[in-house]
Scaffold this active site. Structure first.
Site, short mmCIF file in Angstrom:
data_model
loop_
_atom_site.label_atom_id
_atom_site.label_comp_id
_atom_site.label_asym_id
_atom_site.label_seq_id
_atom_site.Cartn_x
_atom_site.Cartn_y
_atom_site.Cartn_z
N ASP A 34 9.30 -4.92 -10.29
CA ASP A 34 9.49 -4.67 -11.61
C ASP A 34 10.75 -4.84 -12.14
OD1 ASP A 34 6.63 -3.79 -11.53
OD2 ASP A 34 7.21 -1.77 -10.90
N TYR A 63 10.19 0.49 -0.51
CA TYR A 63 10.91 0.84 -1.71
C TYR A 63 11.63 2.14 -1.53
CZ TYR A 63 8.85 -2.88 -5.08
OH TYR A 63 8.64 -3.91 -5.36
#
Length: 207
Positions: free
Chosen positions: A55, A113
């Site tokens: 993102d 992540y």
């Protein structure tokens, strides 16, 4: 037979100045920067493939991509050449010759992540690009109880911002861990794959 020339690269980048990994017209992306550097190095206009798309604003420590090395450059030549052309917020850490069958997206075993919260009443100029600051008290035991519930094969649709039509929101979350390090709280997630915005929306829900 044809010499195998598929090459994998390991990238590190600070994503602040980019609208994520995937190519979009008229905005800076990691993919666009790498492809422009590859064209300067090789003279070929080519597309790269990545293990995952990140993102906007996301940083990477070890993102794997592949490209077709038609010119047959040695790995170290690719590392030095691309780093010469890339901005200083993107680095090629390593390069490897891989088999023609190698597909980073499908063969990645998992993706990790880490979202970092700075739990402090004052901001940190040095950490501002790598943390989200929360000034109030955070109660970690209930947060830890909640993250255990996230593990397993689940429908993570409520945690995504956008999905392609007919795409499945089911993902396998292998591990969610909250790691406290002084005023930093790391929320680390390991899954087979992630939905768009899933990580930041999950952390938002935890907060």
């Amino acid at each position: 037979g044809k010499t195998n020339m598929k090459m994998a690269l390991v990238l590190e980048y600070e994503g602040t100045n980019y609208c994520g990994f995937q190519y979009q017209p008229n905005v800076p992306t990691i993919q666009k920067s790498i492809e422009e550097a590859l064209e300067k190095l090789t003279g070929n206009n080519m597309r790269i493939k990545a293990a995952s798309r990140t993102d906007s604003g996301v940083h990477a420590r070890g993102q794997v991509i592949v490209f077709d090395n038609y010119r047959g450059f040695a790995p170290q030549t690719v590392v030095k050449g691309l780093n010469y052309y890339l901005a200083d917020d993107i680095s090629v850490k390593n390069a490897f010759v891989v088999s023609e069958e190698f597909e980073p997206r499908h063969q990645a075993i998992s993706r990790i992540y880490r979202y970092t919260i700075l739990n402090s009443s004052v901001h940190s100029p040095l950490l501002r690009r790598f943390t989200h600051r929360v000034s109030g008290h955070l109660d970690l035991p209930p947060m830890n109880d909640l993250v255990n519930w996230l593990e397993g094969v689940r429908d993570f649709g409520p945690f995504t911002g956008w999905m392609a039509p007919n795409a499945s929101p089911i993902r396998r979350m292998d591990r969610v861990e909250i790691i406290k390090e002084e005023s930093l709280i790391h929320v680390e997630m390991e899954a087979n794959a992630f939905l768009p915005h899933q990580v930041r929306r999950t952390v938002g829900a935890l907060l």
